[in-house]
Design a protein around this motif. Structure first.
Motif, PDB file in Angstrom:
ATOM      1  N   PHE A 216       1.264  -1.357   0.083  1.00 50.72           N
ATOM      2  CA  PHE A 216       0.478   0.243  -0.472  1.00 50.72           C
ATOM      3  C   PHE A 216       1.053   1.350   0.138  1.00 50.72           C
TER       4      PHE A 216
ATOM      5  N   LEU B 193      -7.178  -1.560  -4.204  1.00 48.79           N
ATOM      6  CA  LEU B 193      -7.429  -3.509  -4.387  1.00 48.79           C
ATOM      7  C   LEU B 193      -7.102  -3.961  -5.623  1.00 48.79           C
TER       8      LEU B 193
ATOM      9  N   LYS C  60      -5.687   7.666  -6.759  1.00 49.74           N
ATOM     10  CA  LYS C  60      -5.598   7.960  -5.235  1.00 49.74           C
ATOM     11  C   LYS C  60      -6.509  10.049  -4.414  1.00 49.74           C
TER      12      LYS C  60
ATOM     13  N   TRP D  72     -12.645   3.683  -2.780  1.00 51.46           N
ATOM     14  CA  TRP D  72     -11.913   3.749  -2.801  1.00 51.46           C
ATOM     15  C   TRP D  72     -10.408   2.884  -2.520  1.00 51.46           C
ATOM     16  N   HIS D  73     -11.058   2.371  -0.899  1.00 46.67           N
ATOM     17  CA  HIS D  73      -9.753   0.931  -0.784  1.00 46.67           C
ATOM     18  C   HIS D  73     -10.234   0.023  -1.542  1.00 46.67           C
ATOM     19  N   ASN D  74     -11.395  -0.992  -2.121  1.00 45.08           N
ATOM     20  CA  ASN D  74     -12.106  -1.413  -3.239  1.00 45.08           C
ATOM     21  C   ASN D  74     -10.977  -1.509  -4.852  1.00 45.08           C
TER      22      ASN D  74
ATOM     23  N   ASN E 105     -14.831   5.523   2.047  1.00 44.92           N
ATOM     24  CA  ASN E 105     -13.579   4.858   1.504  1.00 44.92           C
ATOM     25  C   ASN E 105     -13.074   3.876   1.322  1.00 44.92           C
ATOM     26  N   GLU E 106     -14.714   2.900   1.324  1.00 47.27           N
ATOM     27  CA  GLU E 106     -14.891   1.412   0.905  1.00 47.27           C
ATOM     28  C   GLU E 106     -14.663   1.051  -0.360  1.00 47.27           C
TER      29      GLU E 106
END
Length: 118
Positions: free
Chosen positions: A27, A51, A37, A46-48, A43-44
Motif C-alpha cells: 500500500f 485493491l 488516489k 476507494w479501498h476496493n 472510503n470503502e
C-alpha cells in the motif's frame, strides 16, 4: 472448481495468502502510482478500487507481472477459459479502445466485440 462466480474472490484469496503480511508495505509503496488516489469517494469504494488496481493493473517490478497474472501462472485448477478471462482483463484495462455499446458488464468495443468484464 474456479468459475466466473468465484474468480475475483479466488484471486483476492491468492493475493492475501501470498502478500497478506506485506499488504501495508505494498500500500505504502504503490499508493502514489494509484490513478484514483486523489479522487474523493467513500472510503470503502476507494479501498476496493485500490485493491482492484493492485490485483489487475499494477505490474510488480519483482515479478514483471500483475498479481492476477501470477495467479494464472501458479493456479493449476484453473480452466483454460478462466485463464483467458483473467488475462483479457489487462488488455481491457491497459489498452485504449472505443466503447460502442454497453449493457451491464457486457460491452461492444472496437477490437473487443462482445466481451464481458469481470
Amino acid at each position: 472448481m474456479i468459475d466466473e462466480e468465484n474468480l475475483n474472490q479466488t484471486i483476492f484469496e491468492y493475493a492475501d495468502e501470498k502478500y497478506g503480511e506485506q499488504s501495508k508495505i505494498l500500500f505504502q509503496k504503490y499508493i502514489d502510482e494509484f490513478p484514483e488516489k486523489d479522487l474523493e469517494m467513500p472510503n470503502e469504494t476507494w479501498h476496493n478500487n485500490f485493491l482492484a488496481w493492485l490485483l489487475f493493473e499494477k505490474v510488480l517490478p519483482e515479478t514483471g507481472m500483475t498479481i492476477a497474472e501470477e495467479f494464472v501462472e501458479n493456479t493449476t485448477d484453473l480452466s483454460p477459459e478462466m485463464k483467458e478471462k483473467v488475462l483479457q482483463i489487462k488488455y481491457i484495462i491497459r489498452s485504449k479502445f472505443l466503447v460502442i455499446s454497453k449493457k451491464g458488464f457486457d460491452f461492444k468495443g472496437q477490437g473487443y466485440e462482445n466481451k464481458r468484464c469481470l
